[in-house]
Design a protein around this motif. Sequence first.
Motif, PDB file in Angstrom:
ATOM      1  N   ASP A  86       0.811  -1.223   0.000  1.00  0.00           N
ATOM      2  CA  ASP A  86       0.000   0.000   0.000  1.00  0.00           C
ATOM      3  C   ASP A  86       0.847   1.277   0.000  1.00  0.00           C
ATOM      4  O   ASP A  86       0.307   2.379   0.016  1.00  0.00           O
ATOM      5  CB  ASP A  86      -0.921   0.029   1.225  1.00  0.00           C
ATOM      6  CG  ASP A  86      -2.146  -0.854   1.046  1.00  0.00           C
ATOM      7  OD1 ASP A  86      -2.614  -0.998  -0.103  1.00  0.00           O
ATOM      8  OD2 ASP A  86      -2.631  -1.417   2.050  1.00  0.00           O
ATOM      9  N   GLU A 113       0.471   3.583  -3.213  1.00  0.00           N
ATOM     10  CA  GLU A 113      -0.897   4.116  -3.285  1.00  0.00           C
ATOM     11  C   GLU A 113      -1.133   5.186  -2.209  1.00  0.00           C
ATOM     12  O   GLU A 113      -1.751   6.224  -2.482  1.00  0.00           O
ATOM     13  CB  GLU A 113      -1.870   2.964  -3.089  1.00  0.00           C
ATOM     14  CG  GLU A 113      -3.281   3.236  -3.526  1.00  0.00           C
ATOM     15  CD  GLU A 113      -4.094   1.963  -3.472  1.00  0.00           C
ATOM     16  OE1 GLU A 113      -5.089   1.938  -2.737  1.00  0.00           O
ATOM     17  OE2 GLU A 113      -3.717   0.977  -4.151  1.00  0.00           O
ATOM     18  N   ASP A 114      -0.645   4.947  -0.996  1.00  0.00           N
ATOM     19  CA  ASP A 114      -0.968   5.813   0.135  1.00  0.00           C
ATOM     20  C   ASP A 114       0.049   6.927   0.385  1.00  0.00           C
ATOM     21  O   ASP A 114      -0.307   7.984   0.906  1.00  0.00           O
ATOM     22  CB  ASP A 114      -1.103   4.980   1.418  1.00  0.00           C
ATOM     23  CG  ASP A 114      -2.287   4.028   1.371  1.00  0.00           C
ATOM     24  OD1 ASP A 114      -3.143   4.188   0.471  1.00  0.00           O
ATOM     25  OD2 ASP A 114      -2.358   3.124   2.220  1.00  0.00           O
ATOM     26  N   THR A 146      -1.353  -1.868  -6.985  1.00  0.00           N
ATOM     27  CA  THR A 146      -1.623  -0.456  -6.690  1.00  0.00           C
ATOM     28  C   THR A 146      -2.806   0.012  -7.537  1.00  0.00           C
ATOM     29  O   THR A 146      -2.791  -0.156  -8.756  1.00  0.00           O
ATOM     30  CB  THR A 146      -0.380   0.407  -6.986  1.00  0.00           C
ATOM     31  OG1 THR A 146       0.675   0.001  -6.108  1.00  0.00           O
ATOM     32  CG2 THR A 146      -0.664   1.881  -6.771  1.00  0.00           C
TER      33      THR A 146
END
Length: 242
Positions: free
Chosen positions: A94, A97-98, A136
């Motif tokens: 993650d 993406e984050d 992602t």
Amino acid sequence: MDFPPYLGSMPMHAITEMHGEPGLLERFRLEIEGFDEPARERLNAALDLTAELHRDDRRVREPYLNHLLRVAIRMMHHYQVRDVDVIVAGLLHDAVEDHPAELAGTDGGADPTGAALAALAERFGSRVARLVAAVTNPAYDPGRDRHTQYREHLAVSLEHEPWARVIKVSDFTDNGVGVIHTVGPKVVSSATKYRPLVPLYRDLIARPDTPLSAAVKRHIFGQLDLAEERFSAILDRPAHSH
């Protein structure tokens, strides 16, 4: 903190409830004991990076790092994964993406995702970056249903990345089977998002090129059955019981 001698065989939700993040970190340490020193160094470096990136993130009742630890531990313990790149990618699945800007060390310019993946490739190799890229989420079209776009993205991105399927099904198991450990309105929204994915994951895991043993695949099918039961219990209740 003192942990029970049977921590290495405890269910992860039990470790989470009883010992929290320290217990999961200790379980991760136990799981990587069997790897050689260079592998352990890479795994700990990935853990340090993901802990730093997600340090302020929470999911409902717990630190977000707990989820990432469970995804990695599940792959090692239940899926018998010994491929270090895959476990590193699981810990960092993650991150792009984050936290793309933090990962890239810049504002990312016009392409923060690309810059973050390049930074990941530099630190952990191009294969790790490729696996993380496959799990992602892209930017979604605001005019279309997000859940539909998510399913379409997964079907395409996992088609030719068998190891990314393994990461994603561990992620899904934590979210799907773990839905009963969620509270509030997120229970229904999560079940609504994840339920249509069960047949997709069943198909992907069943494929001959998915690099897991027959016994591990049976275990995963059992987890998918359990997730389906839980989604059904949440979403198919009669109206008067809501």
